[in-house]
Design a protein around this motif. Structure first.
Motif: not given
Length: 448
Positions: A333-334, A73-74, A48, A353, A70, A351, A349, A50, A336
């Motif tokens: 964080r991701q 995160g994953r 990914r 940080s 947000f 990413a 979606g 970021v 939304t």
């Protein structure tokens, strides 16, 4: 990233090379990227990309003004295996309901009654440091701080509800469970949960042992509550918490919040205390001033919650330690929904940080940013948004007051009677995993 928006700057590198750079020295690599590309840059973490932000304004966009766009995160989502849907991992209405129910239990007034429990939990470590001072033997500070914070958190949560045998189980079973959780969070490859790896099986056994203890205590407290005596520890307050409709937390929800508090209130505070003692050993003139302050306020008696505001230098040292070495050094964080951050348009979606470590060492906000200067706090030299060791916005750590009280009381009792030196200066590198800690043992010598 959208086609109409310029991509954030970042290195042109392969996923393998980026992974190797991050694995070898994540903080050094991120420092290099900020120097090369500015306060917002693109970095590849596994498969990914970021967006890494290191400026207070961009951090506020992510954590405050656009927080609703947000989710966690994953990496934090993976913690649900162990934590369930506690405050750290919950989203949406579940998080809002739990936060509203739990917030009153974490006000300073509610927590002050637990100060004596923390002091009593610190006594075995206090005795160990005095014994080491008399013998001249070295002690590994990190391990001692992990033990004292685990006892303190268990005492705050359960009061006298935890037997000595159960405390021994917690001390034995919690570390491997946390280690396995941290390994899963760091991994860029998601192995199936059912895969019977040795670490996974050990973690599952530890989880079952801890769940049995927590279930017993919750059941006992439910009975006490029905008899009109729920208790004044944190579990008692959570059991008594009610929403507008009179509903409270279920046993499963209480279990998840207890495990979250063990995680959030144990290793993070231990790391802060380890760094504090290491920094004071490197700055003996500051340590002498702290001890003079403690002796002047406390004399030979134990600290109380009411003493902490009267110990401004100790508080400044803890704040400066949190600035230099924030335990939660990265906030993932991701998105939304489509969102604009630091001038870049991000798709759903994406990413993002917030690198708290680099943000709190930003030269535009902190003169001599890499130096330990606790007096800057006494002089009021602080930019609020450039200091966020507990996060910012609606999802700011609910236990920030508890963590500061815990660190302050433990440090006050220990430093009242002993002086710490680390003969070799201690480790200079950092282990930036889920939390931030020294990259090697801190072996200290204590003196009365």
């Amino acid at each position: 990233m959208t086609a109409s928006s310029p991509l954030p700057p970042g290195p042109r590198t392969s996923p393998l090379r980026s992974a190797l750079d991050l694995r070898r020295d994540p903080l050094g690599y991120l420092r290099h990227l900020r120097a090369a590309y500015g306060d917002a840059f693109r970095v590849r973490i596994g498969p990914r990309e970021v967006l890494m932000v290191t400026h207070p304004d961009a951090a506020r966009e992510v954590l405050v003004t656009q927080a609703a766009r947000f989710r966690k995160g994953r990496g934090i989502q993976k913690m649900q295996d162990f934590l369930g849907t506690g405050l750290l991992t919950a989203e949406g209405q579940t998080w809002r309901t739990h936060r509203r129910l739990m917030q009153p239990s974490f006000h300073r007034a509610a927590l002050s009654g637990m100060a004596d429990d923390i002091v009593q939990a610190t006594r075995p470590t206090h005795a160990a440091l005095l014994k080491a001072a008399d013998s001249g033997a070295g002690l590994e500070v990190g391990g001692e701080m992990l033990r004292v914070t685990l006892r303190a958190v268990a005492s705050v949560l359960f009061g006298t509800g935890l037997t000595d045998e159960e405390l021994a189980v917690v001390e034995a079973e919690l570390p491997p469970l946390l280690d396995h959780t941290a390994s899963r969070v760091r991994s860029v490859v998601d192995l199936p949960r059912w895969l019977p790896t040795p670490a996974g099986q050990r973690s599952a056994a530890a989880s079952r042992a801890l769940d049995a203890i927590v279930a017993r205590i919750i059941a006992a407290r439910r009975a006490e509550q029905e008899a009109g005596a729920p208790g004044n520890d944190l579990l008692g307050l959570l059991l008594a918490a009610r929403d507008e409709e009179g509903g409270g937390l279920s046993d499963r929800e209480l279990r998840d919040e207890v495990m979250t508090l063990f995680l959030a209130g144990h290793e993070t505070t231990a790391n802060t205390l380890t760094f504090l003692l290491l920094l004071l050993s490197r700055h003996p003139e500051v340590q002498a001033r702290v001890q003079a302050e403690l002796r002047g306020v406390l004399g030979d008696r134990d600290p109380t919650a009411a003493d902490l505001p009267r110990l401004p230098l100790l508080h400044a040292c803890i704040q400066e330690t949190l600035r230099l070495y924030p335990p939660a050094w990265l906030v993932p964080r991701q998105a939304t929904a489509p969102v604009r951050v630091a001038g870049f348009d991000l798709p759903e979606g994406a990413a993002v940080s917030v690198c708290i470590y680099l943000l709190q060492r930003h030269a535009a906000y902190w003169p001599d940013p890499n130096a330990f200067v606790p007096d800057r706090w006494l002089r009021g030299e602080r930019t609020p948004d450039a200091f966020m060791p507990f996060g910012l916005g609606p999802r700011m750590c609910i236990g920030n007051n508890l963590a500061l009280m815990e660190a302050g009381l433990i440090a006050a009792l220990l430093l009242r009677d002993v002086r710490v030196t680390v003969p070799d200066g201690g480790p200079t590198g950092l282990n930036a995993g889920v939390t931030l800690r020294p990259d090697g043992p801190v072996t200290a010598v204590f003196h009365r």
